[in-house]
Motif scaffolding. Sequence first.
Motif: not given
Length: 186
Positions: A61-68, A157-163, A166-172
Motif C-alpha cells: 500500500a506504500l508503494g514498492t518497499i523492502l520486505v523480509d 523516526v522509523w521508515t519503510v525502506v525503498s529498493p 533509502a528511507p521512504l519518507a513520503n509514501p504513495s
Amino acid sequence: MFTNRKSGTIHRRRVQLAAAYLAAVALTFTAASCGSPSGSGSAPVPVPPATGDPVSAQTTALGTILVDGRGRTIYQFANDKNNTSTCAAACLDNWPYVPAPDSLPTSSPGVSGKVGSITRDDGHRQLTVAGHPLYTFVVDSSPGQTNGQGINLNGGVWTVVSPAGAPLANPSPASAATQTSIAPGY
C-alpha cells in the motif's frame, strides 16, 4: 524494600507496546468498516508474498518497499549511522533486527541497493541494504502491514525502506488511509 528499576521500565515498555498494538488493531478495524462498498472498483491492497529471500522488493500500500523472507515490512532507524545499529536492549523488543544469512546473496529480487551485513555488539550479524541496518516492527503481525511507518519510537523516526535502501519518507498517496498512529508519548 528494594525496587527493581529495570523491571519497572520493562513493564512500562510492554504496557506501552500493548497499547500501541491495540490502537493499531482498532484503527485497522475502523478503516475496514469505513471502506468502500464492495464492487466500487477499488483495488485490494497487495500483500507481499513470503519468498524466503532474506530481503526482496515487493509492492504494498506504500508503494514498492523492502520486505523480509516472510513478507513482513522492513524498516530503518533514522538514528543509525555509518553501518552502525543504535537500536539495542529495549529498542529490540519493538524493532527486531533482520538477521543476515551465513552467505549473503549476490542479488535479491527487485533490490537495487547493495546488500550487506554488520556485526552487532552482541556478535550477531544484521542485514543491511545500502549500509542501512534493517528491522521489522512487532506490531506488524502479518505481511503487508506498515504500522511502523513514520513513527517516532525509541528516540528516533522509523521508515519503510525503498529498493535502493533509502528511507521512504513520503509514501504513495494511496497509503494515507492504511497508516496507523501510535499513542502520543512514543
